[in-house]
Design a protein around this motif. Sequence first.
Motif, PDB file in Angstrom:
ATOM      1  N   ARG A 391     -13.635 -43.254  25.614  1.00  0.00           N
ATOM      2  CA  ARG A 391     -12.482 -43.097  26.508  1.00  0.00           C
ATOM      3  C   ARG A 391     -12.162 -44.448  27.155  1.00  0.00           C
ATOM      4  O   ARG A 391     -13.082 -45.234  27.448  1.00  0.00           O
ATOM      5  CB  ARG A 391     -12.865 -42.102  27.607  1.00  0.00           C
ATOM      6  N   ILE A 392     -10.918 -44.732  27.331  1.00  0.00           N
ATOM      7  CA  ILE A 392     -10.557 -46.000  27.975  1.00  0.00           C
ATOM      8  C   ILE A 392      -9.970 -45.667  29.344  1.00  0.00           C
ATOM      9  O   ILE A 392      -8.951 -44.977  29.444  1.00  0.00           O
ATOM     10  CB  ILE A 392      -9.564 -46.792  27.111  1.00  0.00           C
ATOM     11  N   ALA A 393     -10.653 -46.150  30.386  1.00  0.00           N
ATOM     12  CA  ALA A 393     -10.208 -45.818  31.744  1.00  0.00           C
ATOM     13  C   ALA A 393      -8.978 -46.637  32.109  1.00  0.00           C
ATOM     14  O   ALA A 393      -8.798 -47.769  31.641  1.00  0.00           O
ATOM     15  CB  ALA A 393     -11.337 -46.099  32.723  1.00  0.00           C
ATOM     16  N   VAL A 394      -8.138 -46.042  32.951  1.00  0.00           N
ATOM     17  CA  VAL A 394      -6.948 -46.750  33.433  1.00  0.00           C
ATOM     18  C   VAL A 394      -7.381 -47.699  34.555  1.00  0.00           C
ATOM     19  O   VAL A 394      -8.047 -47.275  35.494  1.00  0.00           O
ATOM     20  CB  VAL A 394      -5.924 -45.744  33.994  1.00  0.00           C
ATOM     21  N   PRO A 395      -7.039 -48.962  34.470  1.00  0.00           N
ATOM     22  CA  PRO A 395      -7.425 -49.880  35.541  1.00  0.00           C
ATOM     23  C   PRO A 395      -6.791 -49.461  36.866  1.00  0.00           C
ATOM     24  O   PRO A 395      -5.653 -48.998  36.881  1.00  0.00           O
ATOM     25  CB  PRO A 395      -6.862 -51.233  35.086  1.00  0.00           C
ATOM     26  N   ASP A 396      -7.571 -49.642  37.943  1.00  0.00           N
ATOM     27  CA  ASP A 396      -7.034 -49.326  39.273  1.00  0.00           C
ATOM     28  C   ASP A 396      -5.948 -50.318  39.632  1.00  0.00           C
ATOM     29  O   ASP A 396      -5.926 -51.434  39.139  1.00  0.00           O
ATOM     30  CB  ASP A 396      -8.132 -49.455  40.337  1.00  0.00           C
TER      31      ASP A 396
END
Length: 773
Positions: A391-396
């Motif tokens: 999974r690729i997290a969305v950058p804050d």
Amino acid sequence: MIEQLDDRLRWLSAWTIHNANHLRPSRDGVKVGGHQASCASMSTIMASLYFAGLGPNDRVAVKPHAGPLLHAIHYLLGNQSLDKLKGFRALGGAQSYPSRTKDSIPVDFSTGSVGLGVAVTAFASLVQDYLIAHGQLPADRAGRMIALMGDAELDEGNIYECLIEGYKHNIRNCWWVVDYNRQSLDHTTADRMFRRFDDIFETCGWRVITLKHGKRQKAAFLELGGSALEAWIDGCPNVDFAALTYQGGAAWRTRLLADIGQKNGTPALLARRDDAELARLMTDLGGHCVESLLGAWREAAASDRPALIIAYTIKGKGLPLAGHKDNHAGQMNAPQMAALRTSLGIAEGDEWQPWAGLGDNQVKALQAFVAASPAATLPQDRDFSAVSVPRIAVPDGVEQSTQAAFGRILLEIAKAGGPLSDRIVTTSPDVTVSTNLGPWVNARGLFRRAALEDVFRAAKIPSPQKWRGDDAGQHIELGIAENNLFLMLAAAGLAAPLFGTRLIPVGTVYDPFIARGLDALNYACYQDARFLLVATPSGLTLAPEGGAHQSINPPLIAMGQPGLTMFEPAYADELAALMHWSFNHLQEPDGGSVYLRLTTRNLVQIARDNDDWRAGSIAGGYWLKTPGQGAQAAIVAMGALIREALAAWEELSAEVPGLGLLVVTSPDLLHRGWSAAGAGRWNGDDRLSHIEELLGALPAGARLVSLLDGSPAALSWLGGVRGHRVVPLGVDRFGQTGDLPDLYREYRLDADAIIAAVADALVGRDEPARPTG
Ligand SMILES: Cc1ncc(C[n+]2csc(CCOP(=O)(O)OP(=O)(O)O)c2C)c(N)n1
Ligand SMILES: [Mg+2]
């Protein structure tokens, strides 16, 4: 043996071309073409290489117009069918130029656009070293990456860009074999380049092995009068040599007697040979001499330093076309083909018999020789396994640009570790920092076979870039030549089939400079290399940087490029979803490469109240503001300009009931889906494409205003999908310096322009006046 195989190859290549042009019925009268002279020029080189010189892991890029020779080799091996040879240049037949994807025989590198097939071998040798250094390829499985090239390819600038890059990276196990016939397409080549190529390559660390004279000539030079002959040959201008070759023995004699007839021993040397023998002697150049060629392969194999092998040849050797300056596309006529056939002892009707005209014992011996030769065990495409994509997290970040988000996503992948991060290899033509790859390089290092100290760091000079280099590094630093980026991506993107390890190449470039490497990009896609191209910054949005850096046409380039899917996300969450999709897509059997067009412009991110956007953004677009019942209009926007589109939407939504806002992430995917759905309907498949579904939410008479930071044509076609009138906004003039408010106003990209365009569309002011009468 190799001489006999050389004859077979020369014959079969000529016959394949003859058959396609003169014997196969033509339905359209269009010339089929093919290059008999270019094949004859290289048949000895290829016979000696494939049947003796190649090592078990060697990969070869074959000069495009020598394709029929490669097919002939595989025909002799039993790998190529007669049908394919008979179908040379026909649909489904042997391809005009060797093709990895369309030929059924093993083709290591596609060729066609001259120069690129040569340079890609240098990058393939770099990729091979990368894999060995990373423990992904055993060192004893290293092969030579070999290009068989025409001498005119030495005129291509990409050769020298690659030569410089290769020197910097200290490449090895790379051979370039020049079919040095001193003829290109139009004419003979310039004498002034004599020995210049040697100098250039030697300067760049290559060994140069020159095969100028064949053994017949070398023996004659030892006769009395021979040294005068040698000096004459060495000094003979290319064009004279070519013309005399075409004219034959008598002409050679007249000229030689006139020029060196007064030298001691030379008249007798000439008199000892009849015209035919004299012609054979004069054309016995190194590239037609098996002994010389075998010696060259041995010499080249003795070291892993790259080697340039200049093999002097005659274009059209052994054919009546030999030496004629116009022979590039020249073809023998039927009587000439018959004469060639007879000279090889091949009976009429036996033209396709691989061993026609030879006695049983000879055939057996040749077959045994071929079966034991390197050609019988050429490397095939390797098996490889896929790399799983987490999974690729969305950058804050409330506000961020897609370019910044890209850098942060890669950094997170680097920090997380695991298979994906280990297989990513990044590369950039001197824009690593300015495309936000810096943090990744800090984490994963530069790839260098010899360790490279970070001198600035050691000296405690502050810098955000902390770049050590060693053989564990995962970033291949390139000089500024963009063409090399695409050749690097081509080579790394073929690591899976060539070397059995899937690499995930990620290359970054400034969006406008895609155009600088466009043919190499096309070349990479043509042979189905798989990579992620990240082009940033892009568009007029690069405001103060000015018109030379503001890209306009890349969305259109991408739409016209097979094998490459382009996305221009607006938000960081779209980017994360698209990168996840891309890492999978570039590994799928019928997947492809991906181009992400990113921007440095910060956008306030939006809160999502459902997940519909995710599937939509991967499919090319989604409704950010779903049109209401009976909507009269919708705004369609892409990338950085979503902010202006939203502002216009906010202002208009009260006055224009049901106004929709469609976010396009990929005009490319939408258009291809639309075309495919249209084609499907011919075959009874009524499924709608994604854009047909999306625009189905609008009533028939609704208007569209489309908007992108690029050529408006990338979206104006939307009007054809369901017949909605479109007002296309975008950039169709060179940009200039300025700040965003000025430029967006000047180029009609701001919220006011969108509002005006919607108003015009609704009252029909955008329509041309109807013809009267
Ligand atoms: C980039 C590119 N430009 C032009 C051509 C058209 N073309 C095909 S072969 C050729 C000349 C090739 O000469 P050379 O490399 O010396 O080959 P040979 O003499 O062995 O035929 C040209 C101009 C091409 N294939 N690719
Ligand atoms: Mg040539």
